[in-house]
Design a protein around this motif. Structure first.
Motif, PDB file in Angstrom:
ATOM      1  N   UNK A  42       0.845  -1.202   0.000  1.00  0.00           N
ATOM      2  CA  UNK A  42       0.000   0.000   0.000  1.00  0.00           C
ATOM      3  C   UNK A  42       0.877   1.248   0.000  1.00  0.00           C
ATOM      4  N   UNK A  43       1.950   1.208   0.789  1.00  0.00           N
ATOM      5  CA  UNK A  43       2.845   2.385   0.837  1.00  0.00           C
ATOM      6  C   UNK A  43       3.455   2.647  -0.539  1.00  0.00           C
ATOM      7  N   UNK A  44       3.875   1.551  -1.200  1.00  0.00           N
ATOM      8  CA  UNK A  44       4.503   1.700  -2.518  1.00  0.00           C
ATOM      9  C   UNK A  44       3.534   2.299  -3.540  1.00  0.00           C
ATOM     10  N   UNK A  45       2.232   2.060  -3.365  1.00  0.00           N
ATOM     11  CA  UNK A  45       1.227   2.566  -4.321  1.00  0.00           C
ATOM     12  C   UNK A  45       0.554   3.836  -3.804  1.00  0.00           C
ATOM     13  N   UNK A  46       1.034   4.334  -2.672  1.00  0.00           N
ATOM     14  CA  UNK A  46       0.387   5.472  -2.012  1.00  0.00           C
ATOM     15  C   UNK A  46      -1.103   5.157  -1.816  1.00  0.00           C
ATOM     16  N   UNK A  47      -1.357   3.919  -1.397  1.00  0.00           N
ATOM     17  CA  UNK A  47      -2.745   3.467  -1.292  1.00  0.00           C
ATOM     18  C   UNK A  47      -3.174   3.206   0.141  1.00  0.00           C
ATOM     19  N   UNK A  48      -4.214   2.359   0.276  1.00  0.00           N
ATOM     20  CA  UNK A  48      -4.814   2.108   1.584  1.00  0.00           C
ATOM     21  C   UNK A  48      -4.607   0.648   1.975  1.00  0.00           C
ATOM     22  N   UNK A  49      -4.100   0.428   3.201  1.00  0.00           N
ATOM     23  CA  UNK A  49      -3.880  -0.940   3.708  1.00  0.00           C
ATOM     24  C   UNK A  49      -5.145  -1.397   4.430  1.00  0.00           C
ATOM     25  N   UNK A  50      -5.765  -2.461   3.895  1.00  0.00           N
ATOM     26  CA  UNK A  50      -7.071  -2.884   4.438  1.00  0.00           C
ATOM     27  C   UNK A  50      -7.030  -4.344   4.887  1.00  0.00           C
ATOM     28  N   UNK A  51      -7.612  -4.628   6.052  1.00  0.00           N
ATOM     29  CA  UNK A  51      -7.818  -6.020   6.479  1.00  0.00           C
ATOM     30  C   UNK A  51      -9.321  -6.237   6.571  1.00  0.00           C
ATOM     31  N   UNK A  52      -9.780  -7.380   6.046  1.00  0.00           N
ATOM     32  CA  UNK A  52     -11.209  -7.710   6.160  1.00  0.00           C
ATOM     33  C   UNK A  52     -11.341  -8.951   7.035  1.00  0.00           C
ATOM     34  N   UNK A  53     -12.214  -8.876   8.010  1.00  0.00           N
ATOM     35  CA  UNK A  53     -12.435 -10.042   8.863  1.00  0.00           C
ATOM     36  C   UNK A  53     -13.925 -10.215   9.114  1.00  0.00           C
ATOM     37  N   UNK A  54     -14.279 -11.250   9.880  1.00  0.00           N
ATOM     38  CA  UNK A  54     -15.685 -11.608  10.045  1.00  0.00           C
ATOM     39  C   UNK A  54     -16.033 -11.769  11.517  1.00  0.00           C
ATOM     40  N   UNK A  55     -17.253 -11.418  11.840  1.00  0.00           N
ATOM     41  CA  UNK A  55     -17.721 -11.599  13.211  1.00  0.00           C
ATOM     42  C   UNK A  55     -19.212 -11.909  13.158  1.00  0.00           C
ATOM     43  N   UNK A  56     -19.720 -12.971  13.722  1.00  0.00           N
ATOM     44  CA  UNK A  56     -18.967 -14.006  14.447  1.00  0.00           C
ATOM     45  C   UNK A  56     -18.083 -14.847  13.523  1.00  0.00           C
TER      46      UNK A  56
END
Ligand SMILES: Cc1cc2nc3c(=O)[nH]c(=O)nc-3n(C[C@H](O)[C@H](O)[C@H](O)COP(=O)(O)O)c2cc1C
Ligand SMILES: Nc1ncnc2c1ncn2[C@@H]1O[C@H](COP(=O)(O)OP(=O)(O)OP(=O)(O)O)[C@@H](O)[C@H]1O
Length: 315
Positions: A42-56
């Motif tokens: 993300x840093x190299x692309x000047x972008x956004x670092x995103x994590x997707x998770x689930x609950x429950x």
């Protein structure tokens, strides 16, 4: 870190979104390596670092009796993901409807169109979509068609043996066996449970002269019954301690408790929040013939715990 719990609230795609997806129960060092890769890309692309998770946890929804105890409850998981340096955490409420989404709809409609995914970082065994139809191969096909990059991360193992792959499942087993050192190595920190101090049977302080903070577990994984050297976080500080998990067989009330005695600490902390970090299991619970024998053994446990914990508390 921005936290999004409803993807409908994402009105326009993120700038050059680099994403990783998983349950991330435990946020172990394999997961942390994925986050690191996401952040670098993300840093190299000047972008956004995103994590997707689930609950429950999806197993709870898909398998009727599936109820894996969790290494990290949501609060701690989100904290650890933030600490890793992720910009945006998307936490999808996992429902049967969500589980029924096809791999194509998930990738095209949610990841590419809504989130603006330009790159995805996954482990080699990553599967997704209805009946796990999606895998790394399918992702690569979609990538060519829809215009994003797939980065397959290296496996992170605790030794060179394949059987030592770090996974949430492996860590759960180690904690249930009481092997807190090995679990700690895979987590990159000690296994921790947190909770509010509840009233016990009022025996520890009054009868034994060893007061204990009792905590009620919610959905989290309980280490094997026995006695442990622990570090307790209370009010922003770290204290050495000894914890006992089990039925206190010397007494006949047969009530399961998780309790910690904080060394050199005298304060009423009922109703306050503590975190108990398990460093090493010392022994199993013993049924003593009397209270004096129990107290003598606990004194020996405390001496041993002090020795074990000294190097951990230096910093
Ligand atoms: C370090 C430690 C070790 C313990 N080991 C044992 C044990 O081996 N057998 C046992 O019956 N109870 C053991 N206990 C549990 C005590 O019996 C327990 O703390 C006491 O019953 C107080 O309960 P309460 O907190 O509900 O008042 C241990 C407690 C501590 C803190
Ligand atoms: N040791 C590891 N090294 C690199 N990537 C990993 C490692 N373990 C998991 N991953 C990746 O992390 C992502 C999230 O996976 P998941 O949350 O299912 O973790 P897990 O530890 O494999 O859990 P489980 O034991 O429940 O299968 C996936 O892309 C997976 O491939």
């Amino acid at each position: 870190m921005q936290i999004i719990q409803d993807i409908e609230t994402i009105k326009e795609p993120f700038k050059s979104a680099v994403i990783t997806i998983g349950n991330f129960d435990g946020v172990h060092i394999g997961h942390q390596a994925l986050f690191h890769e996401v952040i670098e890309r993300a840093e190299a692309m000047d972008g956004t670092a995103i994590a997707m998770t689930f609950d429950p946890h999806p197993i709870r929804v898909i398998k009727r009796n599936g109820n894996p105890p969790l290494i990290t409850l949501y609060e701690q998981k989100a904290e650890l993901i933030e600490k890793a340096g992720i910009d945006v955490l998307i936490c999808i409420p996992f429902t049967m409807d969500f589980a029924a989404l096809s791999a194509r709809t998930f990738v095209e409609e949610i990841l590419v169109k809504r989130i603006g995914m330009k790159a995805i970082v996954v482990g080699q065994d990553y599967t997704f979509g209805n009946r796990r139809e999606g895998n790394v191969e399918l992702l690569k096909q979609y990538a060519a068609e829809m215009g994003f990059e797939v980065i397959v991360a290296e496996w992170i193992q605790s030794t060179n043996a394949d059987s030592d792959r770090i996974s949430s499942t492996a860590i759960r087993e180690l904690v249930m066996e009481g092997d807190m050192e090995k679990a700690g190595k895979m987590l990159g920190r000690n296994y921790q449970i947190r909770g509010t101090v509840a009233r016990g049977r009022d025996r520890g302080g009054k009868l034994l002269g060893i007061p204990t903070a009792n905590i009620n577990l919610q959905d989290e994984l309980c280490p094997k019954a026995g006695v442990y050297a622990v570090i307790v976080n209370y009010n922003g500080r770290r204290y050495p301690g000894v914890a006992n998990i089990g039925y206190s067989p010397t007494f006949d009330d047969n009530v399961f408790t998780v309790e910690a005695h904080i060394l050199g600490f005298k304060k009423d902390i009922y109703g306050e929040k503590i975190m108990v970090n398990f460093v090493q299991r010392l022994r199993g619970e013993i049924k003593f013939s009397g209270i004096d024998e129990l107290i003598e053994q606990i004194d020996r446990d405390i001496a041993k715990a002090r020795e074990i914990l000294a190097p951990h508390l230096k910093t």
